[in-house]
Design an enzyme around this catalytic site. Structure first.
Site, short mmCIF file in Angstrom:
data_model
loop_
_atom_site.label_atom_id
_atom_site.label_comp_id
_atom_site.label_asym_id
_atom_site.label_seq_id
_atom_site.Cartn_x
_atom_site.Cartn_y
_atom_site.Cartn_z
N ALA A 65 32.63 61.60 56.75
CA ALA A 65 32.98 62.55 57.41
C ALA A 65 33.09 62.63 58.90
O ALA A 65 32.57 61.30 59.44
CB ALA A 65 31.88 63.73 56.83
N GLY A 108 31.00 59.97 53.56
CA GLY A 108 31.89 60.95 52.87
C GLY A 108 33.25 60.28 52.29
O GLY A 108 33.57 60.63 51.31
N GLU A 111 31.68 58.95 49.12
CA GLU A 111 31.45 60.35 48.00
C GLU A 111 32.76 60.61 47.53
O GLU A 111 32.83 60.96 46.24
CB GLU A 111 30.71 61.29 49.09
CG GLU A 111 29.28 60.51 49.30
CD GLU A 111 28.54 61.64 50.37
OE1 GLU A 111 29.12 61.69 51.40
OE2 GLU A 111 27.60 62.23 49.86
N GLU A 131 24.78 56.64 56.27
CA GLU A 131 24.16 58.07 57.11
C GLU A 131 22.94 57.64 57.49
O GLU A 131 22.35 58.11 58.80
CB GLU A 131 24.34 59.29 56.00
CG GLU A 131 25.61 60.01 55.68
CD GLU A 131 26.21 59.26 54.34
OE1 GLU A 131 25.59 58.14 54.01
OE2 GLU A 131 27.23 60.00 53.77
N1 CO8 Z 1 33.67 60.13 62.23
C1 CO8 Z 1 34.64 60.22 63.43
N2 CO8 Z 1 35.31 59.25 64.19
C2 CO8 Z 1 35.18 57.93 63.39
C3 CO8 Z 1 34.26 57.64 62.28
C4 CO8 Z 1 33.69 58.91 61.69
N3 CO8 Z 1 33.17 58.82 60.52
N4 CO8 Z 1 34.46 56.30 61.89
C5 CO8 Z 1 35.12 55.70 62.75
N5 CO8 Z 1 35.64 56.78 63.71
C6 CO8 Z 1 36.53 56.59 65.03
C7 CO8 Z 1 35.82 55.69 65.91
O1 CO8 Z 1 34.87 56.61 66.95
C8 CO8 Z 1 36.84 55.22 66.86
O2 CO8 Z 1 37.19 56.13 67.69
P1 CO8 Z 1 37.53 55.90 69.30
O3 CO8 Z 1 38.56 54.63 69.28
O4 CO8 Z 1 38.24 56.93 69.58
O5 CO8 Z 1 36.54 55.37 69.63
C9 CO8 Z 1 37.75 54.80 65.74
O6 CO8 Z 1 37.39 55.44 64.49
C10 CO8 Z 1 37.51 53.09 65.21
O7 CO8 Z 1 36.08 53.09 65.03
P2 CO8 Z 1 35.39 51.82 65.55
O8 CO8 Z 1 35.98 51.45 66.95
O9 CO8 Z 1 34.03 51.95 65.41
O10 CO8 Z 1 35.89 50.75 64.53
P3 CO8 Z 1 35.18 49.64 64.09
O11 CO8 Z 1 36.20 48.51 63.20
O12 CO8 Z 1 34.63 48.76 65.13
O13 CO8 Z 1 33.98 50.00 63.19
C11 CO8 Z 1 33.10 51.33 61.34
C12 CO8 Z 1 34.31 50.66 61.89
C13 CO8 Z 1 32.04 50.38 60.92
C14 CO8 Z 1 33.58 51.90 60.13
C15 CO8 Z 1 32.49 52.12 62.46
O14 CO8 Z 1 33.68 53.03 62.96
C16 CO8 Z 1 31.42 53.24 61.64
O15 CO8 Z 1 30.40 52.70 61.60
N6 CO8 Z 1 31.86 54.50 61.50
C17 CO8 Z 1 31.06 55.49 61.10
C18 CO8 Z 1 30.60 55.46 59.65
C19 CO8 Z 1 29.54 56.30 59.11
O16 CO8 Z 1 28.65 56.60 59.67
N7 CO8 Z 1 30.00 57.02 58.33
C20 CO8 Z 1 29.18 58.13 57.67
C21 CO8 Z 1 29.65 59.41 58.37
S1 CO8 Z 1 28.70 60.84 57.90
C22 CO8 Z 1 29.15 61.46 56.56
O17 CO8 Z 1 30.12 61.03 56.10
C23 CO8 Z 1 28.33 62.45 55.99
C24 CO8 Z 1 29.01 63.06 54.94
C25 CO8 Z 1 28.46 64.25 54.31
C26 CO8 Z 1 29.42 65.67 54.36
C27 CO8 Z 1 28.43 66.68 54.25
C28 CO8 Z 1 29.32 67.92 54.03
C29 CO8 Z 1 29.96 67.96 52.63
#
Ligand code: CO8
Length: 257
Positions: A65, A108, A111, A131
């Site tokens: 998400a 998400g 999921e 998460e």
């Molecule tokens: N949300 C928003 N932006 C994101 C997300 C995300 N989940 N993941 C990546 N991005 C963005 C980054 O901020 C970055 O943007 P910018 O260039 O503007 O800084 C761009 O995408 C590229 O990301 P990275 O530079 O971090 O890319 P890497 O290749 O270095 O890393 C990863 C990739 C490992 C996937 C890393 O981006 C990461 O850890 N992302 C977050 C993963 C995460 O924690 N996901 C869980 C999110 S919470 C969730 O999903 C809860 C769902 C529950 C919903 C409840 C309601 C129903």
């Protein structure tokens, strides 16, 4: 309807949705989820669409998400905001849903893939519920569907430590049904979707309903539901056509009635 966060097309009975936020690794923003649900409703209403394929790009199915969108939200915003209902709406789709996953399927994203009926993964797919690393826990069914898919120990391992698993591990544990080379992912997933799309649409929906019932009911109740749905197929033209075609040694043509 025109979409910004997804790309949509229909080909040979298969409705396709491709997430289109590569700059955010296809993070599932409210807009993206709203558009996804709208597209799924269009596909539901379109009798030409008999199977649905959901995919991302080579790098990410969806990295979760949208964290930036949620970071200032309070519990009441989350409770009343209707975001969860968008996920429920995906689960409510009665046509078969295939997720074609390459790259990251985190939070998400994992999921959403698990809400789909079949996951086809590329060799580069990674699945995780990270998460815990940002002080949260899964909220779109991850603790429940992951546990049912891979068992308690691995689900605990992934959810408590944030561990990611590879496509091969996902295959070994039953989270995905097939793993294919990354360059073949879309073609293989489409091939599967097209194979499904020529079956009787009513039988497909009844079969999906019966399998999903296995997650809700004890065995004897699930078997009773299956029996009722199976008997119901005998009321369809498609079932008559299927059995006749078999005995006449020809291919069946299913009309969805
Ligand atoms: N949300 C928003 N932006 C994101 C997300 C995300 N989940 N993941 C990546 N991005 C963005 C980054 O901020 C970055 O943007 P910018 O260039 O503007 O800084 C761009 O995408 C590229 O990301 P990275 O530079 O971090 O890319 P890497 O290749 O270095 O890393 C990863 C990739 C490992 C996937 C890393 O981006 C990461 O850890 N992302 C977050 C993963 C995460 O924690 N996901 C869980 C999110 S919470 C969730 O999903 C809860 C769902 C529950 C919903 C409840 C309601 C129903």
């Amino acid at each position: 309807m025109s979409y910004k966060a997804i790309l949509v097309n229909v080909e040979a009975g298969v409705g396709c949705v491709q997430f289109n936020r590569p700059e955010a690794l296809n993070a599932l923003s409210r807009q993206l989820m709203t558009e996804l649900v709208a597209a799924l409703r269009e596909f539901t209403a379109d009798s030409e669409v008999r199977c649905i394929l959901i995919t991302g790009n080579d790098k990410a199915f969806a990295a979760g998400a949208d964290i930036k969108e949620m970071m200032e939200a309070g519990a009441v915003d989350m409770y009343l905001g209707g975001f969860s209902a968008l996920w429920d709406a995906v689960y409510e789709v009665k046509k078969p849903l295939i997720a074609a996953v390459s790259g990251y399927a985190f939070g998400g994203g994992c999921e959403l893939a698990m809400i789909c009926d079949i996951i086809v993964a590329s060799e580069t797919a990674q699945f995780g519920q990270p998460e815990i690393n940002i002080g949260g826990i899964p909220g779109a069914g991850g603790t429940q569907r992951l546990t049912r898919a891979v068992g308690k120990s691995l689900a605990m391992d992934m959810v408590l430590s944030g561990r990611r698993i590879t496509a091969q591990e996902a295959l070994a544990t039953g989270l995905v049904s097939r793993v294919v080379p990354v360059e073949a992912l879309l073609a293989e997933a489409m091939k599967l979707a097209k194979e499904i799309a020529v079956k009787s649409p009513v039988a497909l929906q009844l079969a999906k309903e019966a399998i999903l019932e296995s997650f809700e009911s004890p065995l004897s109740a699930g078997v009773r539901v299956e029996r009722t749905l199976s008997h119901l197929t005998f009321a369809t033209d498609d079932q008559k056509e299927g059995m006749r075609a078999f005995s006449e040694k020809r291919k069946p043509f299913f009309k969805g009635k």
